[in-house]
Motif scaffolding. Structure first.
Motif, mmCIF file in Angstrom:
data_model
loop_
_atom_site.group_PDB
_atom_site.id
_atom_site.type_symbol
_atom_site.label_atom_id
_atom_site.label_comp_id
_atom_site.label_asym_id
_atom_site.label_seq_id
_atom_site.Cartn_x
_atom_site.Cartn_y
_atom_site.Cartn_z
ATOM 1 N N GLU A 159 50.224 -4.904 36.139
ATOM 2 C CA GLU A 159 51.015 -3.923 35.408
ATOM 3 C C GLU A 159 52.418 -3.817 36.005
ATOM 4 O O GLU A 159 52.581 -3.767 37.217
ATOM 5 C CB GLU A 159 50.328 -2.560 35.458
ATOM 6 N N GLY B 180 47.029 -1.515 36.216
ATOM 7 C CA GLY B 180 46.394 -2.558 35.422
ATOM 8 C C GLY B 180 46.500 -3.917 36.078
ATOM 9 O O GLY B 180 47.563 -4.303 36.565
ATOM 10 N N THR C 79 40.722 7.309 30.911
ATOM 11 C CA THR C 79 40.123 7.517 32.241
ATOM 12 C C THR C 79 40.783 8.697 32.953
ATOM 13 O O THR C 79 40.099 9.444 33.658
ATOM 14 C CB THR C 79 40.190 6.258 33.121
ATOM 15 N N ASN C 80 42.082 8.874 32.766
ATOM 16 C CA ASN C 80 42.755 10.041 33.362
ATOM 17 C C ASN C 80 42.169 11.339 32.807
ATOM 18 O O ASN C 80 41.870 12.273 33.556
ATOM 19 C CB ASN C 80 44.261 10.002 33.108
ATOM 20 N N GLN D 201 43.734 3.671 30.269
ATOM 21 C CA GLN D 201 44.239 4.462 31.395
ATOM 22 C C GLN D 201 44.296 5.941 31.035
ATOM 23 O O GLN D 201 43.909 6.805 31.826
ATOM 24 C CB GLN D 201 45.618 3.959 31.827
ATOM 25 N N GLN D 202 44.785 6.252 29.847
ATOM 26 C CA GLN D 202 44.847 7.644 29.396
ATOM 27 C C GLN D 202 43.455 8.241 29.296
ATOM 28 O O GLN D 202 43.204 9.365 29.726
ATOM 29 C CB GLN D 202 45.572 7.746 28.050
ATOM 30 N N ILE E 91 41.964 -0.850 36.535
ATOM 31 C CA ILE E 91 42.533 -0.032 35.459
ATOM 32 C C ILE E 91 43.830 0.608 35.927
ATOM 33 O O ILE E 91 44.813 0.633 35.198
ATOM 34 C CB ILE E 91 41.516 1.032 35.000
ATOM 35 N N HIS E 92 43.854 1.123 37.148
ATOM 36 C CA HIS E 92 45.034 1.792 37.726
ATOM 37 C C HIS E 92 45.392 1.123 39.034
ATOM 38 O O HIS E 92 44.646 1.299 39.997
ATOM 39 C CB HIS E 92 44.749 3.274 38.002
#
Length: 137
Positions: free
Chosen positions: A113, A94, A29-30, A26-27, A91-92
């Motif tokens: 998530e 999760g 991709t951000n 996630q980090q 992914i976002h």
């Protein structure tokens, strides 16, 4: 991808490590999305600039190289879930599915998530909208 079937306890035992891998993904991709936006903004400004010279070296080469490397890192991280037999659905936020079995039926044990453990499942063709509570969960 492996054809592994997870028991609920196996999937839940794997979950903490996968949560760490998901947080890293996630980090990544951000950061990737932020850098792509930055590159677009830079290219837009460069295109409007009247001061650039025709023999200027490519001012975007380094950033484009970094983005390509980050894209490969993202792909490898996604493939790592697959190698473990886990399906990364989103992914976002999760969303992970673990092939398993409930009452003798092939299903996907489903984790979203924010949930502390796996408490739901759905059929292979039902998707997230078809989530049901696991018996005894």
């Amino acid at each position: 991808m492996t054809s592994k079937k997870f028991t609920l306890s196996e999937a839940n035992a794997l979950l903490p490590r996968l949560q760490g891998e998901l947080a890293r993904l996630q980090q990544l991709t951000n950061t990737f999305e932020e850098r792509v936006t930055e590159l677009k903004r830079m290219k837009n400004g460069y295109a409007r600039s009247s001061e650039r010279l025709s023999d200027d070296p490519d001012p975007f080469f380094e950033l484009e190289g970094e983005l390509e490397f980050m894209r490969m890192e993202i792909e490898l991280a996604i493939q790592n879930f697959e190698r473990q037999g886990v399906q990364l659905k989103m992914i976002h936020p999760g969303l992970l599915d673990f092939p398993g079995e409930v009452d003798g039926r092939d299903v996907l044990l489903c984790w979203k998530e924010g949930e502390r453990s796996i408490t739901h499942y759905h059929g292979w063709d039902e998707g997230f909208a078809g989530r049901k509570s696991l018996p005894g969960a």
